[in-house]
Write an enzyme that holds these catalytic residues in place. Structure first.
Site, PDB file in Angstrom:
ATOM      1  N   GLY A 104       0.830  -1.195   0.000  1.00 32.58           N
ATOM      2  CA  GLY A 104       0.000   0.000   0.000  1.00 32.58           C
ATOM      3  C   GLY A 104       0.863   1.244   0.000  1.00 32.58           C
ATOM      4  CB  ILE A 140       3.700   1.998   4.490  1.00 32.23           C
ATOM      5  CG1 ILE A 140       3.007   3.048   5.364  1.00 32.23           C
ATOM      6  CG2 ILE A 140       5.037   1.597   5.105  1.00 32.23           C
ATOM      7  CD1 ILE A 140       2.636   2.548   6.751  1.00 32.23           C
ATOM      8  CG  ASP A 179       8.583   0.630  15.315  1.00 36.73           C
ATOM      9  OD1 ASP A 179       9.262   1.143  16.225  1.00 36.73           O
ATOM     10  OD2 ASP A 179       7.614   1.194  14.781  1.00 36.73           O
ATOM     11  CG  HIS A 182       4.081   1.381  17.641  1.00 33.15           C
ATOM     12  ND1 HIS A 182       2.844   0.870  17.895  1.00 33.15           N
ATOM     13  CD2 HIS A 182       4.037   1.814  16.350  1.00 33.15           C
ATOM     14  CE1 HIS A 182       2.069   0.973  16.831  1.00 33.15           C
ATOM     15  NE2 HIS A 182       2.784   1.547  15.868  1.00 33.15           N
TER      16      HIS A 182
END
Length: 235
Positions: free
Chosen positions: A50, A52, A158, A194
């Site tokens: 997509g 990203i 992450d 994150h």
């Protein structure tokens, strides 16, 4: 993360700091460094092509890597810079070919636990999996065991299964850990809380995209970055 996994800059930095700048006997203890890998010769596999995923592909290709991808509804022909693009059914093929597997798909009922022990077993024993999507897309126990047993080269994480639990001040025990498994004790894992998109520019862009979608909705126009069968789990 891919450059760090290829070159091991932190390890070289620490080794160099420790082996030289000696004022007393026995003096310098530096040795020739072992070869590291050439990133430009690697294949980068992206699961979830997509917004990203496409940006990751552009950046990876700029280093000369071969880039492949899978996505929910792949186009008939691979868009540049991809060597090929397939559907979720081609994840096994992607795992077999990729030196770096990047998880960039949304968490949905279909993708929860999608990367299980079977898929992980198809990875090269030198390959690194990078999760910037949601922890629950990867089977927690399967990944931990593959890393602990050195069945794969490593992981860069992450996002986590117990998302943001570490932000509870004073909390202790497994319920406050990012995972019930001790990934922190593994030497083949790079971990961050994150924060891969934690920049002022990314925050502004997110606000702009939300405003643009509200405008589009009001005018009856197509929305951008719509998540298939969306869920808020793992947020």
């Amino acid at each position: 993360a891919m450059l760090q996994a290829s070159v091991q800059i932190q390890s070289m930095d620490q080794t160099f700091r420790n082996c030289t700048w000696k004022s007393n006997a026995p003096g310098n203890t530096c040795k020739s460094q072992p070869f590291h890998t050439q990133f430009s010769t690697k294949t980068v596999g992206i699961i979830g092509y997509g917004h990203i995923g496409t940006h990751i592909a552009t950046r990876a290709a700029a280093f000369g890597t071969r880039v492949i991808a899978t996505t929910y509804k792949p186009p008939a022909n691979p868009p540049p810079p991809l060597a090929w693009i397939g559907s979720d059914k081609d994840n096994k093929k992607l795992m077999q070919q990729a030196d770096f597997v990047i998880v960039a798909c949304p968490l949905t009922n279909e993708t929860e636990g999608m990367i299980d022990s079977d898929l992980i077993s198809n990875m090269k024993n030198t390959a690194v999996i990078i999760n910037i999507a949601r922890g629950a897309i990867i089977a927690e126990k399967a990944l931990y065991e593959a890393l602990e047993k050195k069945q794969i080269g490593g992981a860069v994480l992450d996002v986590w299964w117990n998302s943001h639990a570490w932000e509870r001040p004073g909390a202790t025990g497994p319920n406050s850990w990012p995972s019930k498994y001790r990934f922190d004790l593994l030497d083949n894992v790079i971990m961050t809380p994150h924060s891969s998109s934690h920049t002022p520019e990314s925050r502004i862009l997110a606000y702009e995209q939300a405003a643009q979608n509200l405008d589009a909705y009001a005018m009856g126009l197509p929305l951008q970055n719509v998540v298939r069968n969306a869920t808020t789990r793992g947020q």
